[in-house]
Design an enzyme around this catalytic site. Sequence first.
Site, PDB file in Angstrom:
ATOM      1  N   THR A 178       1.004  -1.122   0.351  1.00  0.00           N
ATOM      2  CA  THR A 178       0.094   0.768   0.421  1.00  0.00           C
ATOM      3  C   THR A 178       0.741   1.292   0.187  1.00  0.00           C
ATOM      4  O   THR A 178       2.351   0.901   0.755  1.00  0.00           O
ATOM      5  CB  THR A 178      -0.849   0.296   1.248  1.00  0.00           C
ATOM      6  OG1 THR A 178      -1.879  -0.746   1.001  1.00  0.00           O
ATOM      7  CG2 THR A 178      -1.705   1.350   0.925  1.00  0.00           C
TER       8      THR A 178
ATOM      9  N   PHE B   9       1.016   5.248   0.866  1.00  0.00           N
ATOM     10  CA  PHE B   9       0.459   6.712   1.711  1.00  0.00           C
ATOM     11  C   PHE B   9       0.827   7.169   1.325  1.00  0.00           C
ATOM     12  O   PHE B   9       2.223   7.590   0.547  1.00  0.00           O
ATOM     13  CB  PHE B   9       0.510   6.446   2.955  1.00  0.00           C
ATOM     14  CG  PHE B   9      -0.031   5.015   3.756  1.00  0.00           C
ATOM     15  CD1 PHE B   9      -1.027   4.843   3.693  1.00  0.00           C
ATOM     16  CD2 PHE B   9       0.298   3.614   3.037  1.00  0.00           C
ATOM     17  CE1 PHE B   9      -1.810   3.634   5.186  1.00  0.00           C
ATOM     18  CE2 PHE B   9       0.258   2.473   4.020  1.00  0.00           C
ATOM     19  CZ  PHE B   9      -0.978   2.851   4.648  1.00  0.00           C
TER      20      PHE B   9
END
Length: 355
Positions: A255, A257
């Site tokens: 992921t 960010f």
Amino acid sequence: MSDDELSRLRINIDRLDREILERLSQRAQCAQRIGEVKEGPLYRPEREAQVLRKIAELNPGPLSGEAVQRVFREIMSWCLALEQPLKVAFLGPEGTFSESAARKHFGGAPELQAQATIDEVFHAVESGAAAYGIVPVENSTEGAVSRTLDLLLASSARICGEVKLRVRQNLLTRLGSIGEIQRVYSHSQSLAQCQDWLTHHLAGVPRIPVASNAEAARLASVEDGAAAIAGEAAAQRYNLAALAANIEDDPNNTTRFLVVGAHDSGQSGRDKTSLACSTPNKPGAVFHLLEAFARHNVSMTKLESRPSRTGLWEYVFYIDIEGHRADTHVAQAFEELEARASFLKILGSYPQAAL
């Protein structure tokens, strides 16, 4: 190894520890002095990125480059706290991957503020309640986080950094065996990331989406028959055991960010710039936009479209490119792009993250 040799090695380690402590104190004193004389934001993402890259390049071993970078990240974090204590908002509650991303990027010194929604993270930054915010923007398996993209378009906050976090999902519970599980809680993206594993091992068990993995872990800690899919931080936070580890379908599940703040970053030498733009709906319009990047040798790393919400079938394009907006070739491409686009917003320039 003889006792005498072991004793000599321990004496040498004690000496080195004293030298390290002395150098750390000297570095901290320099950081304090910077805080006294410098104007403007003391946290400079480009400076930290340059330091960490140089440390990895100079590292002679046997510690890995990642290991020494983590050590120096903590040193810089606590030294910065002497200059300017930071408040960082993240998508909570405690135990989420967003909190882990905040710790990875800022170290252990800042005061982390858990927020219930991505909207509240942006609001904390815009209002000054937090200096910076950490929000998820895309997952390598499940794609973009649409709410983050929408808020980047509307918010005054700018992107000043990025964090890439390897996401390892675990089946967490108070139960003693998988056969006792009656329902599984997790964020909808995490459920999707573990779909094959769940189908194979927990077929027919209800999968219940909740606001965050940490909330899933909390529910699993108080409900009979419940389990959660979440990370190690949530397991520690809610005292849950992992009946199965690394259950994500894609072993490279990552992921990304974004760090948002009141300013973007200066040039670090290895940067990325994010922007949003739109164009009239006519033949060749998108090609006309993107051709400016090709002309000036600017490499695109991402192209995403979202409805503009200004009219039927009109779209905003979110683009990531390599380079800083102050780089000459990037600035020239943006000059052409501004003349061709019906809308253009530069969301921020920032150092590229290393996984």
